[in-house]
Design a protein around this motif. Structure first.
Motif, PDB file in Angstrom:
ATOM      1  N   PRO A 124       0.818  -1.230   0.000  1.00  0.00           N
ATOM      2  CA  PRO A 124       0.000   0.000   0.000  1.00  0.00           C
ATOM      3  C   PRO A 124       0.844   1.269   0.000  1.00  0.00           C
ATOM      4  O   PRO A 124       0.404   2.302  -0.507  1.00  0.00           O
ATOM      5  N   ALA A 125       2.056   1.205   0.570  1.00  0.00           N
ATOM      6  CA  ALA A 125       2.916   2.389   0.600  1.00  0.00           C
ATOM      7  C   ALA A 125       3.602   2.565  -0.756  1.00  0.00           C
ATOM      8  O   ALA A 125       4.137   1.609  -1.322  1.00  0.00           O
ATOM      9  N   PRO A 126       3.589   3.778  -1.322  1.00  0.00           N
ATOM     10  CA  PRO A 126       4.243   4.005  -2.610  1.00  0.00           C
ATOM     11  C   PRO A 126       5.756   3.890  -2.468  1.00  0.00           C
ATOM     12  O   PRO A 126       6.305   4.127  -1.390  1.00  0.00           O
ATOM     13  N   PRO A 127       6.471   3.525  -3.540  1.00  0.00           N
ATOM     14  CA  PRO A 127       7.924   3.454  -3.471  1.00  0.00           C
ATOM     15  C   PRO A 127       8.543   4.838  -3.340  1.00  0.00           C
ATOM     16  O   PRO A 127       7.895   5.859  -3.617  1.00  0.00           O
ATOM     17  N   ARG A 138       0.549  -9.129 -15.239  1.00  0.00           N
ATOM     18  CA  ARG A 138       0.752 -10.000 -14.072  1.00  0.00           C
ATOM     19  C   ARG A 138       1.919  -9.507 -13.234  1.00  0.00           C
ATOM     20  O   ARG A 138       1.859  -9.497 -12.002  1.00  0.00           O
ATOM     21  N   VAL A 139       2.990  -9.084 -13.901  1.00  0.00           N
ATOM     22  CA  VAL A 139       4.176  -8.591 -13.201  1.00  0.00           C
ATOM     23  C   VAL A 139       3.950  -7.156 -12.737  1.00  0.00           C
ATOM     24  O   VAL A 139       4.247  -6.799 -11.590  1.00  0.00           O
ATOM     25  N   ASP A 140       3.424  -6.309 -13.626  1.00  0.00           N
ATOM     26  CA  ASP A 140       3.216  -4.902 -13.277  1.00  0.00           C
ATOM     27  C   ASP A 140       2.250  -4.749 -12.106  1.00  0.00           C
ATOM     28  O   ASP A 140       2.378  -3.817 -11.301  1.00  0.00           O
ATOM     29  N   GLY A 141       1.279  -5.648 -11.987  1.00  0.00           N
ATOM     30  CA  GLY A 141       0.303  -5.547 -10.919  1.00  0.00           C
ATOM     31  C   GLY A 141       0.805  -6.048  -9.577  1.00  0.00           C
ATOM     32  O   GLY A 141       0.208  -5.755  -8.544  1.00  0.00           O
ATOM     33  N   ARG A 142       1.918  -6.783  -9.591  1.00  0.00           N
ATOM     34  CA  ARG A 142       2.398  -7.386  -8.334  1.00  0.00           C
ATOM     35  C   ARG A 142       3.716  -6.811  -7.851  1.00  0.00           C
ATOM     36  O   ARG A 142       4.042  -6.920  -6.674  1.00  0.00           O
ATOM     37  N   PHE A 143       4.488  -6.173  -8.781  1.00  0.00           N
ATOM     38  CA  PHE A 143       5.825  -5.737  -8.402  1.00  0.00           C
ATOM     39  C   PHE A 143       6.098  -4.299  -8.846  1.00  0.00           C
ATOM     40  O   PHE A 143       5.543  -3.824  -9.847  1.00  0.00           O
ATOM     41  N   HIS A 144       6.975  -3.636  -8.099  1.00  0.00           N
ATOM     42  CA  HIS A 144       7.622  -2.406  -8.548  1.00  0.00           C
ATOM     43  C   HIS A 144       8.921  -2.796  -9.231  1.00  0.00           C
ATOM     44  O   HIS A 144       9.658  -3.660  -8.732  1.00  0.00           O
ATOM     45  N   VAL A 145       9.205  -2.145 -10.357  1.00  0.00           N
ATOM     46  CA  VAL A 145      10.428  -2.447 -11.107  1.00  0.00           C
ATOM     47  C   VAL A 145      11.237  -1.169 -11.262  1.00  0.00           C
ATOM     48  O   VAL A 145      10.723  -0.155 -11.741  1.00  0.00           O
TER      49      VAL A 145
END
Length: 214
Positions: A124-127, A138-145
């Motif tokens: 919930p906390a932004p990077p 699938r990746v964009d919705g689960r991880f920050h890159v």
């Protein structure tokens, strides 16, 4: 104290079974921490007017239960990490140390350098800084890159999607010739020995997919 001593004996025995070295405290702390540049070891600097108030102080880094050895013909380091902050002035006359943060981390050497890349689970906390998207929901919705080479990272992570989505979300970073993972320590301090091989296996799998792409 007895529990602490038992944990150290168990960790020392675990390392010995694999032919690894073990040190109760990290004697090469500065060199290793510099290699691991980035979170959670190095926090971004807060601006002077940061909410709620500026805190003058310094961080103290402590490595412990450091195991080193070969894993799948690569050099591995597994260790516990504690970050403390010494408060010199918080604007309210407070002095001393804040609550410590504790993590467990593992580092695996790579046979060749690759572009810098960090993948962390979304919370919930932004990077601290904005990342990039790779085009796989699938990746964009689960991880920050975060990466220095978005095109390369997109290709690499799309190829790795099934690995990244298999099992608990893993935070990891590649910088130069090392791939690192870290996680907050459990309520019981120390390295969860039952997870060492599982974690290094996942790092080795990720590394094996990334290096041929360079």
């Amino acid at each position: 104290m007895d529990g602490f001593a038992r944990r150290l004996r168990a960790t020392r025995a675990f390392a010995a079974e694999r032919g690894w070295t073990f040190a109760a405290s990290g004697r090469e702390e500065d060199a290793l921490l510099d290699q691991l540049r980035g979170e959670p070891f190095h926090l971004p600097e807060r601006p002077p007017d940061a909410f709620p108030y500026p805190v003058l102080g310094r961080h103290r880094h402590r490595l412990s239960e450091v195991m080193r050895g070969a894993y799948r013909d690569r050099s591995a380091v597994v260790f516990a990490y504690t970050r403390e902050r010494e408060i010199l002035d918080d604007g309210f006359g407070r002095r001393g140390r804040e609550n410590s943060g504790h993590w467990v981390a593992a580092l695996l050497d790579l046979p060749a350098p690759v572009p810098r890349l960090q993948v962390t689970p979304r919370t919930p906390a932004p990077p601290a800084r904005p990342g990039v998207t790779i085009g796989d929901p699938r990746v964009d919705g689960r991880f920050h890159v975060h990466t220095d080479d978005p095109a390369w990272a997109g290709e690499a992570l799309r190829d790795l999607a099934t690995v990244l989505l298999d099992g608990p979300a893993l935070a990891w970073r590649i910088s130069g010739t090392g791939i690192l993972t870290w996680a907050p320590a459990r309520l019981t301090p120390g390295i969860p020995l039952d997870q060492v091989d599982v974690t290094l296996d996942r790092l080795a799998t990720i590394a094996g997919r990334l290096v041929p792409l360079v």
